[in-house]
Design an enzyme around this catalytic site. Structure first.
Site, short mmCIF file in Angstrom:
data_model
loop_
_atom_site.label_atom_id
_atom_site.label_comp_id
_atom_site.label_asym_id
_atom_site.label_seq_id
_atom_site.Cartn_x
_atom_site.Cartn_y
_atom_site.Cartn_z
N LYS A 158 0.84 -1.21 0.00
CA LYS A 158 0.00 0.00 0.00
C LYS A 158 0.86 1.25 0.00
O LYS A 158 1.97 1.23 0.55
CB LYS A 158 -0.86 0.04 1.27
CG LYS A 158 -1.95 -0.98 1.35
CD LYS A 158 -2.70 -0.72 2.64
CE LYS A 158 -3.99 -1.44 2.72
NZ LYS A 158 -4.72 -1.08 3.94
N ILE A 203 -5.59 -9.89 4.24
CA ILE A 203 -6.64 -10.69 4.87
C ILE A 203 -7.58 -11.19 3.77
O ILE A 203 -8.08 -10.40 2.98
CB ILE A 203 -7.40 -9.87 5.94
CG1 ILE A 203 -6.39 -9.40 6.98
CG2 ILE A 203 -8.52 -10.67 6.58
CD1 ILE A 203 -6.94 -8.53 8.04
N LYS A 237 -15.87 1.51 -2.90
CA LYS A 237 -17.20 1.14 -2.41
C LYS A 237 -18.30 1.41 -3.45
O LYS A 237 -18.27 2.43 -4.12
CB LYS A 237 -17.51 1.96 -1.14
CG LYS A 237 -16.51 1.68 -0.02
CD LYS A 237 -16.52 2.77 1.04
CE LYS A 237 -15.38 2.56 2.02
NZ LYS A 237 -15.16 3.74 2.88
N GLU A 275 -11.71 3.19 9.91
CA GLU A 275 -11.98 2.02 9.07
C GLU A 275 -11.27 0.78 9.60
O GLU A 275 -10.10 0.86 10.01
CB GLU A 275 -11.53 2.30 7.64
CG GLU A 275 -12.31 3.44 6.99
CD GLU A 275 -12.11 3.54 5.48
OE1 GLU A 275 -13.00 4.07 4.82
OE2 GLU A 275 -11.05 3.09 4.97
N ARG A 293 -12.64 13.38 7.07
CA ARG A 293 -13.62 14.23 6.35
C ARG A 293 -14.99 13.59 6.47
O ARG A 293 -15.12 12.47 6.97
CB ARG A 293 -13.24 14.26 4.87
CG ARG A 293 -13.16 12.85 4.32
CD ARG A 293 -12.92 12.78 2.85
NE ARG A 293 -12.23 11.55 2.49
CZ ARG A 293 -12.79 10.37 2.31
NH1 ARG A 293 -14.08 10.24 2.48
NH2 ARG A 293 -12.08 9.30 1.98
P1 ADP Z 1 -7.94 3.52 0.45
O1 ADP Z 1 -7.57 4.59 1.42
O2 ADP Z 1 -7.16 3.59 -0.82
O3 ADP Z 1 -9.42 3.41 0.25
P2 ADP Z 1 -7.91 1.35 2.42
O4 ADP Z 1 -6.73 1.08 3.25
O5 ADP Z 1 -9.07 2.06 3.05
O6 ADP Z 1 -7.45 2.15 1.10
O7 ADP Z 1 -8.44 0.00 1.80
C1 ADP Z 1 -9.45 -0.06 0.81
C2 ADP Z 1 -9.91 -1.49 0.62
O8 ADP Z 1 -8.81 -2.32 0.23
C3 ADP Z 1 -10.45 -2.17 1.87
O9 ADP Z 1 -11.80 -1.87 2.11
C4 ADP Z 1 -10.25 -3.63 1.52
O10 ADP Z 1 -11.22 -4.08 0.59
C5 ADP Z 1 -8.92 -3.60 0.79
N1 ADP Z 1 -7.80 -3.84 1.76
C6 ADP Z 1 -7.01 -2.90 2.34
N2 ADP Z 1 -6.10 -3.48 3.17
C7 ADP Z 1 -6.31 -4.80 3.10
C8 ADP Z 1 -5.70 -5.94 3.74
N3 ADP Z 1 -4.69 -5.81 4.59
N4 ADP Z 1 -6.22 -7.16 3.46
C9 ADP Z 1 -7.26 -7.32 2.60
N5 ADP Z 1 -7.87 -6.30 1.96
C10 ADP Z 1 -7.40 -5.05 2.20
#
Ligand code: ADP
Length: 453
Positions: A158, A203, A237, A275, A293
């Protein structure tokens, strides 16, 4: 309370804020790009200022133009909405130095939570469980392989400054991790202006559960229950609901306690969302990030709590105390939101901008529609494809699904393509009806459809 504010946004969220302001007796100033000249937010605001050409970089992201608009209209505060400048600490700082109130948390809060690694370690220190992974940004292949070895595959790469579900890469072994690490860094630099990346345990088939909070400047915090946002396409989403079917009262209590603990650890005052991923095999929650936000999906929480989040956010920003106590908050019934995007679900969700010739809107009991479209409106190709949010309420989830199905079947937009037919299919999907979903659900049904063709 404020007497006049500027809204540094467009589309449905600009309208949502104007509506809250009207009811609170606050005058509004809309800003708009040349492409949005005929938008409803321009028409509904008390004043409107053109801030530049169509491209976001020249208009809705143009800090200088927005601050100039603020100066000539003599406003007291700026609401950034979501997206654009909503999580830009530099913008919040400029507002501060111009003696304009930024309707959101402090620049320090935005900066801390905008750095996903810093957010992880802050919440970990506060005692919240986080997904196992990096403790500092990954600089090279060797560091990445070492981290993956310690947490085990699969892993997800990420961007520290990432958002919008962009730039995440799942790796199942040393080979894919090694070959992805440097590209992920350069992609992060190109997309978010920051090359730093980190690794988390991936996960498998989790649920995305998030909690809405609001905190005032006197340290009073409210948590307004969870939203289940597991229906996603490419980590973005598409549908959100509250409450989540899989969160029972014991889990909800545990989640609420975690959120309060996390929020008490930071000096924060505004709306926000924490989250989490829920590992359904173990029923463990893991904090993943905090959004500083108002979010697209805030209406589902408003429907089940009866609290107007934008009004509360405005009151908190104006320095007022929250008047509600935690024990007065009750989650009543169930709410669902479908994001109606100008995209073609039959063609890999390709954007479908253009003129709306025919428009029939849904209505009736327990239906809320947040939208800026109208018959004759031309959807510009420059911005995100969200054109409406259809939100419904029912005494329980089954009832809410029935209302949503009915409302979707009334909703007609032509000739542009939208996600309405996709959501209609979803409302008839047996697994969705049972609540047997995960963040992989949409990907799986799309894969099955292609196989059947
Ligand atoms: P962003 O800020 O780009 O939206 P997030 O960290 O909120 O990123 O993650 C967005 C989505 O990515 C999560 O809702 C999930 O579906 C997937 N995701 C993020 N981290 C993980 C992880 N460690 N394992 C599995 N899915 C993940």
């Amino acid at each position: 309370m404020f007497s006049k504010i500027l809204i540094a946004n467009r589309g449905e969220i600009a309208l949502r804020i104007i509506r809250a302001c009207r009811e609170l007796g606050i005058r509004t100033v809309a800003v708009y790009s040349q492409a949005d000249r005929n938008s409803l937010h321009v028409r509904f605001a008390d004043e409107a200022v053109c801030i530049g050409p169509a491209a976001s970089a020249d208009s809705y992201l143009n800090i200088l133009a927005i601050i100039s608009a603020a100066e000539i209209t003599d406003i007291e505060a700026i609401h950034p909405g979501y997206g654009f400048l909503a999580e830009n600490p530099h913008f919040a700082e400029i507002c501060e130095s111009c003696k304009v109130i930024f309707i959101g948390p402090t620049p320090e809060n935005i900066r801390l939570m905008g750095d996903k690694m810093a957010a992880r370690s802050t919440m970990h220190k506060a005692g919240l469980p986080i997904v196992p992974g990096s403790v500092s940004a990954i600089k090279n292949k060797e560091e990445a392989l070492k981290t993956a070895k310690s947490i085990g595959y699969p892993v997800i790469i990420k961007a520290v400054a990432g958002g919008g579900g962009k730039g995440m890469r799942i790796c199942h072994n040393d080979l894919t991790l090694a070959s992805n690490i440097m590209t992920a860094r350069s992609e992060a630099e190109a997309n978010f202006g920051n090359p730093n990346i980190y690794i988390e345990k991936y996960i498998e088939r989790p649920r995305h559960i998030e909690v809405q909070i609001i905190k005032d400047k006197f340290g009073h915090i409210l948590q307004l229950g969870e939203r289940d946002c597991s229906i996603q396409r490419r980590h973005q989403k598409l549908l959100e609901e509250s409450p989540s079917m899989v969160v029972d009262s014991k889990m909800r209590k545990k989640l609420g306690e975690m959120v309060l603990k996390g929020m008490k650890s930071i000096n924060y005052a505004s709306c926000g969302t924490m989250e989490f991923l829920l590992d359904v095999k173990t029923n463990n929650f893991y904090f993943i990030e905090m959004n500083t936000r108002i979010q697209v999906e805030h209406p589902v929480t408003e429907m089940v709590t009866g609290i107007d989040l934008i009004k509360e956010q405005l009151r908190v920003a104006a320095g007022e105390k929250l008047r509600i106590q935690q024990d007065q908050i009750q989650i009543k019934g169930a709410a669902i939101e479908c994001r109606i995007n100008a995209e073609d679900p039959d063609n890999n969700f390709m954007p479908s901008p253009g003129k709306i010739e025919t428009l029939i809107l849904p209505g009736g009991p327990n239906v809320r529609l947040d939208t800026h479209i109208y018959a004759g409106y031309e959807i510009p190709p420059y911005y995100d494809s969200l054109i409406a949010k259809l939100i419904v309420w029912g005494n329980n989830r089954q009832e809410a699904i029935k209302v949503m199905h009915r409302a979707l079947s009334e909703f007609h937009i032509a000739p542009i393509k939208t996600t309405i037919p996709f959501h209609l299919k979803l409302m008839e999907n047996p697994l969705f009806l049972k609540g047997d979903i995960s963040t992989h659900f949409v990907g799986d049904i799309l894969k099955n459809e292609t196989k059947e063709e």
